[in-house]
Design an enzyme around this catalytic site. Sequence first.
Site, mmCIF file in Angstrom:
data_model
loop_
_atom_site.group_PDB
_atom_site.id
_atom_site.type_symbol
_atom_site.label_atom_id
_atom_site.label_comp_id
_atom_site.label_asym_id
_atom_site.label_seq_id
_atom_site.Cartn_x
_atom_site.Cartn_y
_atom_site.Cartn_z
ATOM 1 C CG ASN A 150 -1.748 1.207 1.381
ATOM 2 O OD1 ASN A 150 -1.813 2.040 0.470
ATOM 3 N ND2 ASN A 150 -2.423 1.331 2.524
ATOM 4 C CD1 TRP A 151 3.608 1.255 -2.895
ATOM 5 C CD2 TRP A 151 3.458 2.435 -4.805
ATOM 6 N NE1 TRP A 151 4.362 0.618 -3.844
ATOM 7 C CE2 TRP A 151 4.299 1.319 -5.033
ATOM 8 C CE3 TRP A 151 3.217 3.317 -5.854
ATOM 9 C CZ2 TRP A 151 4.893 1.058 -6.257
ATOM 10 C CZ3 TRP A 151 3.816 3.063 -7.088
ATOM 11 C CH2 TRP A 151 4.647 1.948 -7.283
ATOM 12 C CD GLU B 193 -2.804 5.149 6.975
ATOM 13 O OE1 GLU B 193 -2.858 5.242 5.736
ATOM 14 O OE2 GLU B 193 -1.840 4.616 7.579
ATOM 15 C CD GLU C 165 -3.206 -2.645 7.359
ATOM 16 O OE1 GLU C 165 -2.143 -2.870 6.785
ATOM 17 O OE2 GLU C 165 -3.827 -1.576 7.226
ATOM 18 N N GLY D 97 2.918 1.976 10.869
ATOM 19 C CA GLY D 97 3.862 3.090 10.749
ATOM 20 C C GLY D 97 4.625 3.398 12.021
ATOM 21 C CB SER E 209 5.653 -2.202 11.844
ATOM 22 O OG SER E 209 5.315 -0.859 12.168
ATOM 23 N N GLY F 231 3.037 -1.268 4.214
ATOM 24 C CA GLY F 231 3.050 0.155 3.909
ATOM 25 C C GLY F 231 4.462 0.614 3.566
ATOM 26 N N GLY F 232 5.136 1.204 4.540
ATOM 27 C CA GLY F 232 6.447 1.834 4.327
ATOM 28 C C GLY F 232 7.446 0.970 3.574
HETATM 29 P P1 13P Z 1 3.293 0.182 7.605
HETATM 30 O O1 13P Z 1 3.769 -1.099 6.949
HETATM 31 O O2 13P Z 1 4.013 1.402 7.131
HETATM 32 O O3 13P Z 1 3.208 0.053 9.091
HETATM 33 O O4 13P Z 1 1.769 0.397 7.086
HETATM 34 C C1 13P Z 1 0.865 -0.654 7.168
HETATM 35 C C2 13P Z 1 -0.369 -0.279 6.440
HETATM 36 O O5 13P Z 1 -1.113 0.597 6.855
HETATM 37 C C3 13P Z 1 -0.658 -0.990 5.183
HETATM 38 O O6 13P Z 1 -1.951 -0.732 4.739
#
Ligand code: 13P
Length: 252
Positions: A9-10, A97, A167, A173, A213, A234-235
């Site tokens: 997920n960018w 989010e 999640e 994050g 994470s 994510g990241g």
């Molecule tokens: P991170 O991997 O940056 O914690 O983000 C997870 C996320 O929200 C994927 O949708």
Amino acid sequence: MIRPLIAGNWKLHNTTRQAEVLIMELRELVKGVDLPEIAIAPPFTAMHHLSHLVAGSPIKLCAQDVFWEKSGAFTGEISAEMLRDVGCEYVIVGHSERRATFHETDEVVNKKLLAALREGLKPIFCIGETLEEREMEETLSVVKRQLNEGLKGVLDGQMKDVVIAYEPIWAIGTGRAATPEQAEDVHNAVRNYLYDIFGLEPARGTRILYGGSVKPENIDSLMAQPNIDGALVGGASLKAPDFARIIRFQHT
Ligand code: 13P
């Protein structure tokens, strides 16, 4: 056996040009990968361009959101049909989010999920608790409520197209992933709950991803859990070598 899915997920990152550079690097790194399915969720603006660049590769496209109406006076929104039109196969619904920043309720998430299924998109349906809810030992009641409300009206036969992503919000994050055991406890409860609602086949066949994470350092131990069928990243999906290492998780 369930085929795992690793999805990136960018979020709000990457112009078309940046997206092109990242996807071409990733394409090289995942050559020959056939076990997990791979999806990336770029911003809408890069989707059409990327649809040409992923053709012939194992990488599938996923949207980060969808609106539930087909067309009409809904300024700023994108329909499921429009996403199919640019080559999307998956769509994230109910990301925390969007729930937090854009006030999406369980009811809104349910409308989006049903609209995606209606148009032949596969929803990646996100659930998860806040830190406060975990500390109050409300995790399972929160995810059950989200499942119950979010999957309202979904038929048993449609579950083959639904992916669940657990999640925990406190893990997103923050660099502080759930431990494999914490994640497995919730995933196991989710699968039992799917069994109660939909029966054996959908419960066995539905992929339950972990997100929060996920990194090259923790993917192997997460994927070793019996009820973790992939990851929503994510990241670490913004760096091709890291994401490729996650895709090439070690099987145990
Ligand atoms: P991170 O991997 O940056 O914690 O983000 C997870 C996320 O929200 C994927 O949708």
